[in-house]
Scaffold this motif. Structure first.
Motif, PDB file in Angstrom:
ATOM      1  N   GLU A  53       1.259   3.442   4.735  1.00 57.65           N
ATOM      2  CA  GLU A  53       2.250   2.625   5.438  1.00 57.65           C
ATOM      3  C   GLU A  53       2.115   1.195   4.923  1.00 57.65           C
ATOM      4  O   GLU A  53       1.288   0.427   5.406  1.00 57.65           O
ATOM      5  CB  GLU A  53       2.023   2.724   6.948  1.00 57.65           C
ATOM      6  CG  GLU A  53       2.133   4.166   7.451  1.00 57.65           C
ATOM      7  CD  GLU A  53       1.769   4.314   8.917  1.00 57.65           C
ATOM      8  OE1 GLU A  53       1.536   3.288   9.581  1.00 57.65           O
ATOM      9  OE2 GLU A  53       1.706   5.456   9.387  1.00 57.65           O
ATOM     10  N   ALA A  54       2.938   0.872   3.935  1.00 61.37           N
ATOM     11  CA  ALA A  54       2.859  -0.424   3.260  1.00 61.37           C
ATOM     12  C   ALA A  54       1.467  -0.616   2.653  1.00 61.37           C
ATOM     13  O   ALA A  54       0.937  -1.720   2.599  1.00 61.37           O
ATOM     14  CB  ALA A  54       3.201  -1.576   4.200  1.00 61.37           C
TER      15      ALA A  54
ATOM     16  N   GLY B 207      -1.228  -8.840   4.431  1.00 59.13           N
ATOM     17  CA  GLY B 207      -1.567  -8.723   3.025  1.00 59.13           C
ATOM     18  C   GLY B 207      -1.364  -7.301   2.550  1.00 59.13           C
ATOM     19  O   GLY B 207      -0.514  -6.572   3.046  1.00 59.13           O
ATOM     20  N   SER B 208      -2.173  -6.887   1.572  1.00 58.67           N
ATOM     21  CA  SER B 208      -2.044  -5.545   1.032  1.00 58.67           C
ATOM     22  C   SER B 208      -3.225  -4.696   1.457  1.00 58.67           C
ATOM     23  O   SER B 208      -4.341  -5.191   1.611  1.00 58.67           O
ATOM     24  CB  SER B 208      -1.956  -5.586  -0.499  1.00 58.67           C
ATOM     25  OG  SER B 208      -3.114  -6.187  -1.031  1.00 58.67           O
ATOM     26  N   ALA B 209      -2.963  -3.419   1.681  1.00 58.97           N
ATOM     27  CA  ALA B 209      -4.022  -2.458   1.997  1.00 58.97           C
ATOM     28  C   ALA B 209      -4.168  -1.526   0.806  1.00 58.97           C
ATOM     29  O   ALA B 209      -3.182  -0.987   0.300  1.00 58.97           O
ATOM     30  CB  ALA B 209      -3.673  -1.679   3.261  1.00 58.97           C
ATOM     31  N   LEU B 210      -5.401  -1.322   0.366  1.00 59.81           N
ATOM     32  CA  LEU B 210      -5.639  -0.537  -0.846  1.00 59.81           C
ATOM     33  C   LEU B 210      -6.887   0.314  -0.648  1.00 59.81           C
ATOM     34  O   LEU B 210      -7.949  -0.200  -0.287  1.00 59.81           O
ATOM     35  CB  LEU B 210      -5.820  -1.467  -2.043  1.00 59.81           C
ATOM     36  CG  LEU B 210      -6.220  -0.842  -3.379  1.00 59.81           C
ATOM     37  CD1 LEU B 210      -5.169   0.134  -3.863  1.00 59.81           C
ATOM     38  CD2 LEU B 210      -6.443  -1.932  -4.427  1.00 59.81           C
TER      39      LEU B 210
ATOM     40  N   ARG C  12      -5.339   6.350   7.661  1.00 65.47           N
ATOM     41  CA  ARG C  12      -4.167   5.476   7.643  1.00 65.47           C
ATOM     42  C   ARG C  12      -4.442   4.256   6.770  1.00 65.47           C
ATOM     43  O   ARG C  12      -5.394   3.515   7.013  1.00 65.47           O
ATOM     44  CB  ARG C  12      -3.824   5.035   9.063  1.00 65.47           C
ATOM     45  CG  ARG C  12      -2.591   4.167   9.187  1.00 65.47           C
ATOM     46  CD  ARG C  12      -2.245   3.948  10.660  1.00 65.47           C
ATOM     47  NE  ARG C  12      -1.061   3.135  10.813  1.00 65.47           N
ATOM     48  CZ  ARG C  12      -1.087   1.837  11.103  1.00 65.47           C
ATOM     49  NH1 ARG C  12      -2.250   1.214  11.249  1.00 65.47           N
ATOM     50  NH2 ARG C  12       0.035   1.158  11.242  1.00 65.47           N
ATOM     51  N   ILE C  13      -3.611   4.076   5.742  1.00 63.82           N
ATOM     52  CA  ILE C  13      -3.739   2.942   4.832  1.00 63.82           C
ATOM     53  C   ILE C  13      -2.564   2.020   5.103  1.00 63.82           C
ATOM     54  O   ILE C  13      -1.423   2.298   4.714  1.00 63.82           O
ATOM     55  CB  ILE C  13      -3.754   3.413   3.370  1.00 63.82           C
ATOM     56  CG1 ILE C  13      -4.860   4.449   3.171  1.00 63.82           C
ATOM     57  CG2 ILE C  13      -3.951   2.235   2.425  1.00 63.82           C
ATOM     58  CD1 ILE C  13      -4.765   5.202   1.871  1.00 63.82           C
ATOM     59  N   ALA C  14      -2.803   0.943   5.829  1.00 65.16           N
ATOM     60  CA  ALA C  14      -1.722   0.061   6.257  1.00 65.16           C
ATOM     61  C   ALA C  14      -2.269  -1.341   6.453  1.00 65.16           C
ATOM     62  O   ALA C  14      -3.402  -1.526   6.911  1.00 65.16           O
ATOM     63  CB  ALA C  14      -1.088   0.565   7.555  1.00 65.16           C
TER      64      ALA C  14
ATOM     65  N   LEU D 201       6.896   3.333   2.743  1.00 61.84           N
ATOM     66  CA  LEU D 201       6.746   1.995   2.177  1.00 61.84           C
ATOM     67  C   LEU D 201       5.399   1.836   1.486  1.00 61.84           C
ATOM     68  O   LEU D 201       4.907   0.719   1.316  1.00 61.84           O
ATOM     69  CB  LEU D 201       6.912   0.909   3.254  1.00 61.84           C
ATOM     70  CG  LEU D 201       8.281   0.833   3.928  1.00 61.84           C
ATOM     71  CD1 LEU D 201       8.253  -0.185   5.057  1.00 61.84           C
ATOM     72  CD2 LEU D 201       9.366   0.494   2.930  1.00 61.84           C
ATOM     73  N   GLY D 202       4.804   2.964   1.111  1.00 65.54           N
ATOM     74  CA  GLY D 202       3.508   2.937   0.449  1.00 65.54           C
ATOM     75  C   GLY D 202       3.587   3.539  -0.933  1.00 65.54           C
ATOM     76  O   GLY D 202       4.587   4.136  -1.324  1.00 65.54           O
ATOM     77  N   THR D 203       2.492   3.389  -1.678  1.00 64.43           N
ATOM     78  CA  THR D 203       2.457   3.827  -3.069  1.00 64.43           C
ATOM     79  C   THR D 203       1.259   4.738  -3.300  1.00 64.43           C
ATOM     80  O   THR D 203       0.144   4.426  -2.876  1.00 64.43           O
ATOM     81  CB  THR D 203       2.370   2.619  -4.019  1.00 64.43           C
ATOM     82  OG1 THR D 203       3.521   1.786  -3.822  1.00 64.43           O
ATOM     83  CG2 THR D 203       2.323   3.064  -5.471  1.00 64.43           C
TER      84      THR D 203
END
Length: 199
Positions: free
Chosen positions: A131-132, A110-113, A103-105, A154-156
């Protein structure tokens, strides 16, 4: 931690910690072809760790640089999280198993990468949930079993490496509201396998 854990062939060690920070985890190969080799089981997060050998991660968060030249099997509680910035590097594999979630959230606003760097592979079956957060793939994401799913909510997903399905595996890229999929790399399907993008 900051030290070194060495586990000999066919032996197993379990580490219980909130987060293992720094150091090296090394396991020996099997003494004979029928052996299993050493195994370190981690029940907690890992941050800035160098891995040589077999590691099983049961839960927790991943942060910093994970130099993986072995095999990390994600098992146990089901979810491993990335809430800040993490980088999977080296020549090894991070293997997902059924019902397991990477899970990347962001949990801090802030941002999760998560970087999957060149030469590193994420493989198996399970769910990569954006997720974001952002997954930047410069290495390989390989569905070598049924249903490896990348869900963008909502993620890339920025794909500069290889998305691959093989050995009757299925790689599914699911669309979500406010999500982006940028492909600047290769998408491969071998044999009776296929790649699906629902956008």
């Amino acid at each position: 931690f900051g030290g070194r854990a060495l586990v000999h062939a066919d032996a197993e060690a379990s580490v219980f910690a909130n987060v293992i920070v720094g150091g090296r985890i090394t396991t020996a190969p099997p003494d004979d072809p029928g052996g299993t080799g050493g195994l370190v089981q981690v029940n907690g997060g890992i941050q800035d760790v160098h891995i040589e050998g077999n590691v099983e991660v049961l839960g927790g968060n991943v942060a910093g640089t994970i130099q993986n030249n072995g095999t990390v099997n994600q098992n146990g509680g089901g979810i491993v999280g990335v809430s800040g910035i993490a980088s999977l590097e080296g020549t090894g594999e991070w293997r997902l198993h059924p019902s397991r979630v990477l899970r990347i959230a962001s949990t801090t606003g802030g941002s999760a990468l998560l970087f999957n760097r060149a030469d590193h592979t994420i493989a198996g079956r399970g769910l990569i949930a954006l997720e974001a957060g952002t997954l930047l793939n410069e290495g390989t994401i390989n569905a070598d079993q049924a249903n490896l799913i990348i869900r963008r909510n909502l993620g890339t997903l920025i794909q500069r490496g290889t998305l691959r399905s093989e050995q009757n595996g299925t790689l599914v890229v699911l669309d979500g509201d406010g999500s982006d999929f940028v492909n600047e790399g290769r998408i491969e399907a071998f044999g009776n396998t296929f790649v699906v993008q629902d956008a």
